[in-house]
Design a protein around this motif. Structure first.
Motif, short mmCIF file in Angstrom:
data_model
loop_
_atom_site.label_atom_id
_atom_site.label_comp_id
_atom_site.label_asym_id
_atom_site.label_seq_id
_atom_site.Cartn_x
_atom_site.Cartn_y
_atom_site.Cartn_z
N ASN A 177 20.74 30.91 36.70
CA ASN A 177 19.57 31.79 36.69
C ASN A 177 19.80 32.91 37.70
O ASN A 177 20.35 32.68 38.78
CB ASN A 177 18.30 31.02 37.05
CG ASN A 177 17.99 29.93 36.04
OD1 ASN A 177 18.49 29.94 34.92
ND2 ASN A 177 17.16 28.97 36.45
N ILE A 178 19.36 34.10 37.35
CA ILE A 178 19.56 35.27 38.21
C ILE A 178 18.20 35.88 38.54
O ILE A 178 17.40 36.16 37.63
CB ILE A 178 20.46 36.32 37.54
CG1 ILE A 178 21.86 35.73 37.31
CG2 ILE A 178 20.55 37.59 38.37
CD1 ILE A 178 22.80 36.67 36.56
N ALA A 179 17.95 36.08 39.82
CA ALA A 179 16.73 36.76 40.28
C ALA A 179 17.15 38.03 41.01
O ALA A 179 18.05 37.99 41.86
CB ALA A 179 15.92 35.86 41.20
N VAL A 180 16.52 39.15 40.66
CA VAL A 180 16.91 40.43 41.27
C VAL A 180 15.69 41.09 41.90
O VAL A 180 14.56 40.93 41.44
CB VAL A 180 17.55 41.38 40.23
CG1 VAL A 180 18.78 40.75 39.61
CG2 VAL A 180 16.56 41.76 39.15
N GLN A 181 15.95 41.83 42.96
CA GLN A 181 14.96 42.68 43.58
C GLN A 181 15.57 44.07 43.68
O GLN A 181 16.75 44.23 43.98
CB GLN A 181 14.60 42.20 44.98
CG GLN A 181 14.02 40.79 45.04
CD GLN A 181 13.76 40.35 46.46
OE1 GLN A 181 13.27 41.12 47.28
NE2 GLN A 181 14.08 39.10 46.75
N ALA B 157 12.69 40.86 38.96
CA ALA B 157 12.97 40.47 37.58
C ALA B 157 13.89 39.25 37.59
O ALA B 157 14.40 38.84 38.64
CB ALA B 157 13.61 41.63 36.82
N SER B 158 14.08 38.68 36.41
CA SER B 158 14.96 37.52 36.31
C SER B 158 15.74 37.57 35.01
O SER B 158 15.35 38.24 34.05
CB SER B 158 14.17 36.21 36.39
OG SER B 158 13.30 36.09 35.28
N GLY B 159 16.85 36.88 35.00
CA GLY B 159 17.69 36.81 33.82
C GLY B 159 18.61 35.61 33.93
O GLY B 159 18.31 34.64 34.66
N ALA C 277 19.22 46.63 40.84
CA ALA C 277 19.07 45.59 41.85
C ALA C 277 19.63 46.01 43.20
O ALA C 277 20.71 46.58 43.30
CB ALA C 277 19.78 44.32 41.38
N ASP C 278 18.86 45.72 44.25
CA ASP C 278 19.35 45.79 45.63
C ASP C 278 19.80 44.42 46.10
O ASP C 278 20.74 44.30 46.88
CB ASP C 278 18.24 46.29 46.57
CG ASP C 278 17.84 47.72 46.29
OD1 ASP C 278 18.70 48.50 45.84
OD2 ASP C 278 16.66 48.06 46.49
N VAL C 279 19.11 43.39 45.63
CA VAL C 279 19.40 42.02 46.02
C VAL C 279 19.53 41.18 44.75
O VAL C 279 18.68 41.27 43.86
CB VAL C 279 18.29 41.43 46.92
CG1 VAL C 279 18.57 39.96 47.24
CG2 VAL C 279 18.16 42.24 48.20
N ILE C 280 20.60 40.40 44.66
CA ILE C 280 20.83 39.54 43.49
C ILE C 280 21.05 38.12 43.99
O ILE C 280 21.99 37.85 44.75
CB ILE C 280 22.06 40.00 42.68
CG1 ILE C 280 21.94 41.46 42.28
CG2 ILE C 280 22.24 39.11 41.44
CD1 ILE C 280 23.20 42.03 41.64
#
Length: 372
Positions: A52-56, A88-90, A112-115
């Motif tokens: 799972n990927i969460a991005v900011q 967001a997420s992916g 994304a700045d943070v992943i």
């Protein structure tokens, strides 16, 4: 009403969810006293490699009022562009456990700045963006962790319509989820989703948040990266699309070696073969792409490509249609020599062409076909 393809958004609003399963394995009855048919052994091997990927990140706010100095002064807004924070997420797929490389979609991480990557065992690891290619919607991340599990890559060129597949991802932020179906079609293009399209179409349920997840066969081999859905109502209707793993692998190799992808061209335009065109050209072929125009002085012109040639293979790999020709050339590195196998009114020959940078491609008038 015309239905338009919609890209799977990495972010979403969590609301009411209707779940529809596809009985992909109902055709395999079990013996009365035997075990029920299951893909659990395959999933035990594969699911640790799907993350799972969460991005900011930040996106620029495009509002005409923000260009009005009086409006900005009245609301005490700073000069310069106004940005807002996003979350967001992916999904993603580990493809190299030793080096920690993860394949995902460009649109999941482009702002994304943070992943952060969350593994099956619930470890969360900060990821580094290695590179991304908006034209194919592929991105490569890298994470540093012990005991990673990679999903073995298959050969998407050997996939066939009717093959059973499993889609694994993080729909609606619910966590890792598996759906099943079949390959509904191959070589889907002309959807206007990406610059270079050669999608695997599947009826395995794909929803927002599945972007970047795995499409695997029943042997647990990765054959595609889930990317988009046709969703007139905003949810899964059984028409999903995945980037073939052979294309994603080619993009990943260029990103790892060069840090970017430079798509190539040879200076031809064309169209799909039809039965009528085949009769006119004196060939029985209906696969491949027919050359309709050649840019003077281009690599194709210098190599001896002629109008009316039917390109049936690129580097000895058969092509289905004109978009397949475009994709294979675009994925070749600039200055690389490629071999075009052409059928010229029944005579098959190989022509050797040196790929040129796509950046030099001339712009065509609206409605005309661009040279590739």
């Amino acid at each position: 009403m015309t239905e338009f393809p919609r890209r799977l958004l990495a972010g979403f609003a969590l609301g009411a969810i209707l779940v529809a399963g596809t009985p992909a394995f109902a055709a395999f009855p079990s013996a009365p006293d035997g075990p029920a048919p299951t893909v659990a052994p395959v999933l035990r091997q594969v699911t640790p490699g799907v993350v799972n990927i969460a991005v900011q990140g930040r996106v620029r706010v495009n509002n005409p009022l923000l260009a009005d100095p009086f409006f900005r002064q009245f609301f005490n807004l700073p000069n310069g562009p106004v940005e807002r924070r996003t979350q967001a997420s992916g999904s993603g797929v580990i493809v190299d456990a030793e080096k920690g490389y993860v394949l995902t979609n460009n649109h999941v991480v482009e702002n994304a700045d943070v992943i952060d990557v969350t593994l099956r065992d619930r470890r969360t690891i900060r990821a580094r963006l290695v590179g991304r290619d908006p034209q194919t919607d592929i991105a490569v991340l890298q994470i540093k962790a012990d005991n990673l599990v990679a999903v073995p890559m298959g050969d998407s060129d050997k996939s066939e319509v009717g093959d059973f597949v499993l889609a694994i991802g993080n729909p609606f932020g619910l966590g890792q989820t598996v759906t099943s179906g079949i390959i509904s079609a191959l070589g889907r293009s002309g959807l206007g989703i990406e610059g270079f399209e050669d999608f695997i179409q599947t009826d395995a349920a794909i929803n927002p948040g599945n972007s970047g997840g795995a499409l695997v066969d029943l042997k647990g081999r990765l054959i595609g990266i889930n990317t988009a859905i046709l969703a007139p109502a905003g949810g899964n209707v059984g028409v999903g699309f995945a980037v073939p793993i052979n294309m994603a692998k080619s993009i990943m190799e260029q990103l790892l070696r060069y840090g970017s992808v430079e798509h190539g061209r040879i200076g031809v335009s064309g169209q799909d073969m039809t039965a009528e065109i085949a009769r006119g050209l004196g060939t029985g072929r209906i696969d491949g792409g027919v050359v309709t125009a050649i840019e003077p002085g281009s690599p194709a012109d210098q190599a001896g490509v002629k109008t009316g040639d039917v390109i049936v293979a690129v580097d000895h790999e058969p092509v289905r249609n004109w978009m397949s020709v475009v994709n294979r050339i675009a994925l070749a590195r600039v200055d690389q020599d490629v071999t075009l196998t052409v059928d010229r009114r029944g005579s098959v020959q190989d022509l050797h062409v040196t790929v040129a940078p796509a950046a030099t491609r001339p712009r065509q008038a609206r409605g005309s076909e661009d040279y590739q």
